[in-house]
Write an enzyme that holds these catalytic residues in place. Structure first.
Site: not given
Length: 239
Positions: A134, A138
């Site tokens: 994740y 980002k």
């Protein structure tokens, strides 16, 4: 965010994987005052679907004022155990589809002097345990759209880009992931959504919500060893 836009009387296109949920959200948007609320189901890991969603919106509305990119794929909140295929899949959903939709919509946003709103995370500014795939997506978002901000400004483009850095938000999925692992305050999703909308509407280049995420972002560079110590001792983990 769709509900806030609906209360402002907007015309909205929403997308997600599950059509039944989309239908319910669209109906609620209309009850809140949206002029139109359309939906299209899409899988952002499918290479053709990001373009399909933007084309659908342009076909139905003839243009775009805002493109808000906020979708994410499910990912475990745990130590990384070498699952490269999952990381590759998540990059498709959380990063490449954002790039693809932004490019597809850019001409329409240029014509309308519109705004591109990219929802990112504090984990795109600072690394923490249990979220390697994740976090990588980002960081990629911040790097790519930060660069695109510069390039559009140098071209004197009509399009603004707002990159929104969020802390822990009290969505059901986020609360389920961090339960028993970290003790940190979560902030209301409805307030976060309103801040994101306001940032796009006022064409601000960045949003940090809640406010202290900006301070955390600064401190990580000023005091890296202290930051690392605090991070590593904030999570419950027994080897």
């Amino acid at each position: 965010m769709a509900y806030h836009y609906a209360r402002f009387g907007a015309q909205i296109v929403i997308t997600a994987r599950r059509e039944k949920v989309l239908q319910q959200v669209a109906e609620k948007c209309l009850s809140f005052g949206a002029q139109k609320a359309l939906y299209i189901s899409a899988d952002m890991a499918n290479e053709s679907d990001p373009d399909k969603v933007v084309d659908f919106a342009l076909e139905k509305f003839g243009g775009l004022d805002y493109l808000v990119l906020n979708h994410i794929g499910p990912t475990p909140y745990s130590m990384w155990e070498g699952d490269v295929e999952h990381t590759r899949w998540l990059m498709k959903v959380n990063f490449f589809s954002y790039v693809q939709m932004a490019w597809r919509a850019l001409n329409a946003l240029e014509q309308s002097k519109g705004s591109l709103v990219v929802v990112s995370s504090l984990l795109g500014k600072i690394s923490t345990p249990f979220a390697a795939p994740y976090t990588s997506t980002k960081f990629a978002l911040n790097g790519f759209f930060g660069t695109l901000q510069h390039e559009l400004s140098m071209k004197k483009s009509n399009v603004s880009i707002s990159i929104c850095t969020l802390g822990l938000i009290d969505t059901d999925s986020a609360m389920e992931k961090v339960r028993g692992i970290i003790d940190a305050p979560a902030y209301p999703a409805t307030e976060a959504a309103l801040n994101i909308i306001s940032t796009g509407a006022t064409r601000q280049p960045e949003l940090f919500y809640p406010w202290f995420t900006y301070i955390v972002n600064l401190i990580k560079d000023w005091f890296p060893s202290i930051t690392n110590y605090v991070i590593q001792n904030s999570f419950k983990y027994i080897p």
